[in-house]
Each structure stands twice: as C-alpha cells, then as structure tokens.
Design a protein around this motif. Structure first.
Motif, PDB file in Angstrom:
ATOM      1  N   VAL A 177       0.877  -1.085   0.047  1.00  0.00           N
ATOM      2  CA  VAL A 177       0.064   0.065   0.058  1.00  0.00           C
ATOM      3  C   VAL A 177       0.812   1.286   0.006  1.00  0.00           C
ATOM      4  O   VAL A 177       1.745   1.402   0.752  1.00  0.00           O
ATOM      5  CB  VAL A 177      -0.832  -0.125   1.116  1.00  0.00           C
ATOM      6  CG1 VAL A 177      -1.857   1.330   1.020  1.00  0.00           C
ATOM      7  CG2 VAL A 177      -1.851  -1.387   1.493  1.00  0.00           C
ATOM      8  N   TYR A 178       0.538   2.015  -0.765  1.00  0.00           N
ATOM      9  CA  TYR A 178       1.389   3.343  -0.948  1.00  0.00           C
ATOM     10  C   TYR A 178       0.494   4.510  -0.932  1.00  0.00           C
ATOM     11  O   TYR A 178      -0.720   4.614  -0.985  1.00  0.00           O
ATOM     12  CB  TYR A 178       2.011   3.546  -2.412  1.00  0.00           C
ATOM     13  CG  TYR A 178       3.023   2.460  -2.753  1.00  0.00           C
ATOM     14  CD1 TYR A 178       4.317   2.607  -2.379  1.00  0.00           C
ATOM     15  CD2 TYR A 178       2.618   1.310  -3.357  1.00  0.00           C
ATOM     16  CE1 TYR A 178       5.301   1.521  -2.906  1.00  0.00           C
ATOM     17  CE2 TYR A 178       3.213  -0.255  -3.594  1.00  0.00           C
ATOM     18  CZ  TYR A 178       4.775   0.284  -3.228  1.00  0.00           C
ATOM     19  OH  TYR A 178       5.678  -0.755  -3.495  1.00  0.00           O
ATOM     20  N   ALA A 294       8.510  14.681 -10.387  1.00  0.00           N
ATOM     21  CA  ALA A 294       8.604  13.315 -11.011  1.00  0.00           C
ATOM     22  C   ALA A 294       7.270  12.586 -10.510  1.00  0.00           C
ATOM     23  O   ALA A 294       6.835  13.224  -9.329  1.00  0.00           O
ATOM     24  CB  ALA A 294       9.870  12.723 -10.888  1.00  0.00           C
ATOM     25  N   THR A 295       6.848  11.597 -11.084  1.00  0.00           N
ATOM     26  CA  THR A 295       5.860  10.876 -10.416  1.00  0.00           C
ATOM     27  C   THR A 295       6.635   9.341 -10.602  1.00  0.00           C
ATOM     28  O   THR A 295       7.159   9.098 -11.444  1.00  0.00           O
ATOM     29  CB  THR A 295       4.551  10.908 -11.047  1.00  0.00           C
ATOM     30  OG1 THR A 295       4.731  10.721 -12.568  1.00  0.00           O
ATOM     31  CG2 THR A 295       3.710  12.417 -11.029  1.00  0.00           C
ATOM     32  N   ASP A 296       5.879   8.613  -9.566  1.00  0.00           N
ATOM     33  CA  ASP A 296       6.569   7.412  -9.639  1.00  0.00           C
ATOM     34  C   ASP A 296       5.640   6.149 -10.209  1.00  0.00           C
ATOM     35  O   ASP A 296       4.367   6.607 -10.325  1.00  0.00           O
ATOM     36  CB  ASP A 296       7.225   6.810  -8.096  1.00  0.00           C
ATOM     37  CG  ASP A 296       5.944   6.665  -7.244  1.00  0.00           C
ATOM     38  OD1 ASP A 296       4.645   6.945  -7.338  1.00  0.00           O
ATOM     39  OD2 ASP A 296       6.454   6.638  -5.993  1.00  0.00           O
ATOM     40  N   LYS A 297       5.852   5.020 -10.238  1.00  0.00           N
ATOM     41  CA  LYS A 297       4.837   4.002 -10.611  1.00  0.00           C
ATOM     42  C   LYS A 297       3.856   3.831  -9.693  1.00  0.00           C
ATOM     43  O   LYS A 297       2.723   3.032 -10.126  1.00  0.00           O
ATOM     44  CB  LYS A 297       5.599   2.800 -11.008  1.00  0.00           C
ATOM     45  CG  LYS A 297       6.228   1.969 -10.013  1.00  0.00           C
ATOM     46  CD  LYS A 297       6.744   0.660 -10.325  1.00  0.00           C
ATOM     47  CE  LYS A 297       7.491   0.099  -9.346  1.00  0.00           C
ATOM     48  NZ  LYS A 297       8.168  -1.259  -9.769  1.00  0.00           N
ATOM     49  N   HIS A 298       3.804   4.122  -8.422  1.00  0.00           N
ATOM     50  CA  HIS A 298       2.857   4.225  -7.501  1.00  0.00           C
ATOM     51  C   HIS A 298       1.949   5.328  -7.471  1.00  0.00           C
ATOM     52  O   HIS A 298       1.215   5.574  -6.352  1.00  0.00           O
ATOM     53  CB  HIS A 298       3.516   3.980  -6.222  1.00  0.00           C
ATOM     54  CG  HIS A 298       4.657   2.931  -6.164  1.00  0.00           C
ATOM     55  ND1 HIS A 298       4.263   1.830  -6.478  1.00  0.00           N
ATOM     56  CD2 HIS A 298       5.697   3.043  -5.696  1.00  0.00           C
ATOM     57  CE1 HIS A 298       5.407   1.069  -6.317  1.00  0.00           C
ATOM     58  NE2 HIS A 298       6.393   1.859  -6.181  1.00  0.00           N
ATOM     59  N   ASN A 299       1.722   6.072  -8.440  1.00  0.00           N
ATOM     60  CA  ASN A 299       0.657   7.218  -8.517  1.00  0.00           C
ATOM     61  C   ASN A 299       1.046   8.388  -7.566  1.00  0.00           C
ATOM     62  O   ASN A 299       0.394   9.086  -7.241  1.00  0.00           O
ATOM     63  CB  ASN A 299      -0.561   6.701  -8.551  1.00  0.00           C
ATOM     64  CG  ASN A 299      -1.725   7.705  -8.782  1.00  0.00           C
ATOM     65  OD1 ASN A 299      -1.432   8.522  -9.975  1.00  0.00           O
ATOM     66  ND2 ASN A 299      -2.757   7.620  -8.261  1.00  0.00           N
ATOM     67  N   ARG A 300       2.353   8.695  -7.248  1.00  0.00           N
ATOM     68  CA  ARG A 300       2.681   9.727  -6.429  1.00  0.00           C
ATOM     69  C   ARG A 300       3.767  10.954  -6.803  1.00  0.00           C
ATOM     70  O   ARG A 300       4.520  10.305  -7.650  1.00  0.00           O
ATOM     71  CB  ARG A 300       3.396   9.245  -5.105  1.00  0.00           C
ATOM     72  CG  ARG A 300       2.443   7.998  -4.548  1.00  0.00           C
ATOM     73  CD  ARG A 300       3.080   7.500  -3.137  1.00  0.00           C
ATOM     74  NE  ARG A 300       4.238   6.928  -3.571  1.00  0.00           N
ATOM     75  CZ  ARG A 300       5.393   6.142  -2.600  1.00  0.00           C
ATOM     76  NH1 ARG A 300       5.001   6.245  -1.453  1.00  0.00           N
ATOM     77  NH2 ARG A 300       6.198   5.916  -3.299  1.00  0.00           N
ATOM     78  N   LYS A 301       3.768  12.040  -6.580  1.00  0.00           N
ATOM     79  CA  LYS A 301       4.653  12.953  -6.833  1.00  0.00           C
ATOM     80  C   LYS A 301       5.826  12.483  -5.954  1.00  0.00           C
ATOM     81  O   LYS A 301       5.523  12.322  -4.603  1.00  0.00           O
ATOM     82  CB  LYS A 301       4.248  14.353  -6.632  1.00  0.00           C
ATOM     83  CG  LYS A 301       3.155  14.851  -7.588  1.00  0.00           C
ATOM     84  CD  LYS A 301       2.804  16.370  -7.402  1.00  0.00           C
ATOM     85  CE  LYS A 301       1.765  16.821  -8.499  1.00  0.00           C
ATOM     86  NZ  LYS A 301       1.196  18.177  -8.060  1.00  0.00           N
TER      87      LYS A 301
END
Length: 318
Positions: A177-178, A294-301
C-alpha cells in the motif's frame, strides 16, 4: 662487487616503482594527462592488496580510499570510505571481493546520518534504516538472511509513505500500500515473489481511478530537454578575469533534487573545476524556474535526483 651493488640498487628502484602506481583521471574517470585531470589516484602495494587513495585535484581533498585485490581496481576487498568535495564523509563500509559485507553507513552533505545497513554477501540483512537530512527516520526495512521481511516508509512529517512485505531475495510479495503526502492512498498493489499482479490507483482525495496505466514520469524542465539546454547556455558565461588553460572547455557537475513541487533543492558541486566556475554553474541551476515534478509508478509525486554537467566553452581568438 660494485657492479653487484649497482644491480641491486637498480632492482630495488624498479621494485619500488612497481609497488607504487600514480594515475590521473578526467571527470568521467578515464585516464588522462595531469593538466586535464579532475582526480588523482595513488596505489601502493601492501601484503593485503593494493591500497588506493583518490583525490579531487582542484580541492586537494580526499574522494575515496580503500583496498583493492588488483591493480585494475575491479575487486574491492577491504574497508572503503568516500567523501564529498568539501571533505565531509559521504559513505563508509567493507567489501569482500567486490561484495558489500558488514555495516555500511551513508551521510547527507550536512553531516547527518542518511542510512545504516548490514550486508551479508552483498545483500541487506537485519534492520536497514534511513533518515532525511533533518534527522527524521523515513525508511525501515527488516530482512532475514534470505532477504525476506517487511518494509515501512514515511514522509518527513511522519505520515505513512508505503508498507508491505518481501519474499526471499527482497522481492515484493503480497499486498503493498502506497500513500500520497496528504495521507490518502495512492495505490494498492498485489505482487507474487516480485511479479506484479494488479493494482488500483487513487487520486489525492482518495477516490479510486479506472485508469491503471503506469504513471512513472521523470522530472522535466518546462519545454523539455531543449528548453533546459537553452536556459543553461543563455545564462552561462566565463567568470570575469579567468580563462581556461590547456583546453577550450571546462565542465562542472552539479547534483540536485527536484522536489514534489518542482523546486530545486540541495544543489551542490559533485565534480568541481575551480571555485569561480563552480559558483556560476551552481547559481544557474539553483535559480532555474520550477520544474515539472516526477511521479513514480505508485501514482505519487516524488523527489527526483538529477546530475547536470555544465560546460563552459572558451572561444580562442587567433
């Protein structure tokens, strides 16, 4: 008798030369002439191996010191210490034939502890902790000897960032969970021994999204790489009263972070050339406009770490 003594003296001199190697390197760690060097390396043969010490040429400060098993420096085999250009400690730990072993510790540029981990055969074992440059705990990973365990991560304000479990080999396993920085979920993901199964993305208000396309994107300057290059070239100039000797170009390398709002943070000179040039390059990077975060693959900045070579060009009139 004199001839024998002379031969012994010559042999001893040759032996001493063979036991001490000196080399010069450019900013990309390629061998070069001393006048073009950014790093100087000294290697001395010992009973335990080759003791190597590297220096920043301009700063006349240590870059790295450690023990290698060979003259080609391919197999680290002893204690190693790395330093920032200003002389502050950056990282320290032990290698056993090119593999990390035992306690490794990293430090932020302000001197605060950045991370601490124990390695066995190049794999993290036990408790691995990470702190931000303000001294706040943000990472905690606990693994057994096979690399299985758990990970918990936080933002600087101690809100939860991510949590989940690892299977053998430190592979994501089960439900991870992110979270967005506001505390709401950003992604719930399922893994099986490192293999991605499925996920559900959530917006910053906590609403589930139907689109699960990978959101990973690098930090970028508005207008793209061409606009960034144009910005650097437009603002770059030689420091007044200086000229570049033995070349028509000089490169300074700046490391920096683009934060989640697109601001430049923690910029510093990672490969210096000369203080007057270093300061100009550093100022240009620090004063740039906001980036697209940037955004990661977990849908976060997320924060993005960047390394930028800044090259000064000198026009030589004939």
């Amino acid at each position: 008798m004199k001839y024998i003594l002379l031969m012994l003296t010559l042999l001893m001199s040759q032996s001493l030369i063979a036991q001490h190697l000196e080399r010069f390197y450019d900013m990309n760690w390629k061998a070069c002439d001393p006048v073009q060097s950014r790093y100087y390396s000294s290697m001395i043969k010992t009973d335990s191996g080759w003791n190597r010490t590297d220096y920043y040429v301009q700063e006349k400060k240590l870059y790295r010191k450690g023990l290698y098993a060979d003259t080609s420096s391919k197999s680290e085999n002893g204690h190693f210490t790395y330093y920032y250009p200003d002389g502050r400690l950056q990282r320290t730990g032990q290698f056993n034939h090119h593999k990390k072993e035992g306690l490794w510790m990293g430090y932020h540029k302000n001197g605060r502890l950045a991370d601490s981990a124990i390695y066995k055969n190049d794999l993290i074992y036990g408790t691995n902790l990470g702190w931000n440059d303000a001294g706040v705990l943000i990472d905690s990973t606990v693994l057994d000897k096979n690399g299985a365990g758990t990970g918990v991560f936080w933002y600087a304000d101690r809100k939860l960032s991510a949590t989940g479990a690892y299977s053998e080999g430190k592979k994501e396993n089960g439900t991870w969970v992110y979270y967005h920085s506001n505390g709401n979920k950003s992604s719930v993901e399922e893994y099986e021994n490192g293999k991605f199964i499925n996920r559900t993305y959530y917006d910053e208000n906590g609403l589930a999204l139907t689109d699960t396309t990978n959101t990973q994107q690098s930090a970028s300057f508005p207008g793209g790489a061409g606009a960034w290059r144009e910005y650097l070239e437009k603002n770059l100039k030689l420091p007044e009263g200086y000229k570049i000797e033995n070349s028509d170009r000089a490169t300074v390398v700046i490391d920096f972070i683009v934060d989640t709002e697109g601001n430049i943070q923690d910029a510093y000179t990672s490969v210096p050339f000369h203080p007057a040039f270093d300061q100009i390059a550093l100022s240009i990077v620090r004063n740039s406009r906001k980036w697209n975060p940037a955004t990661d693959k977990h849908n976060r900045k997320v924060k993005a770490y960047r390394r930028q070579p800044v090259t000064f060009a000198q026009i030589n009139k004939r």
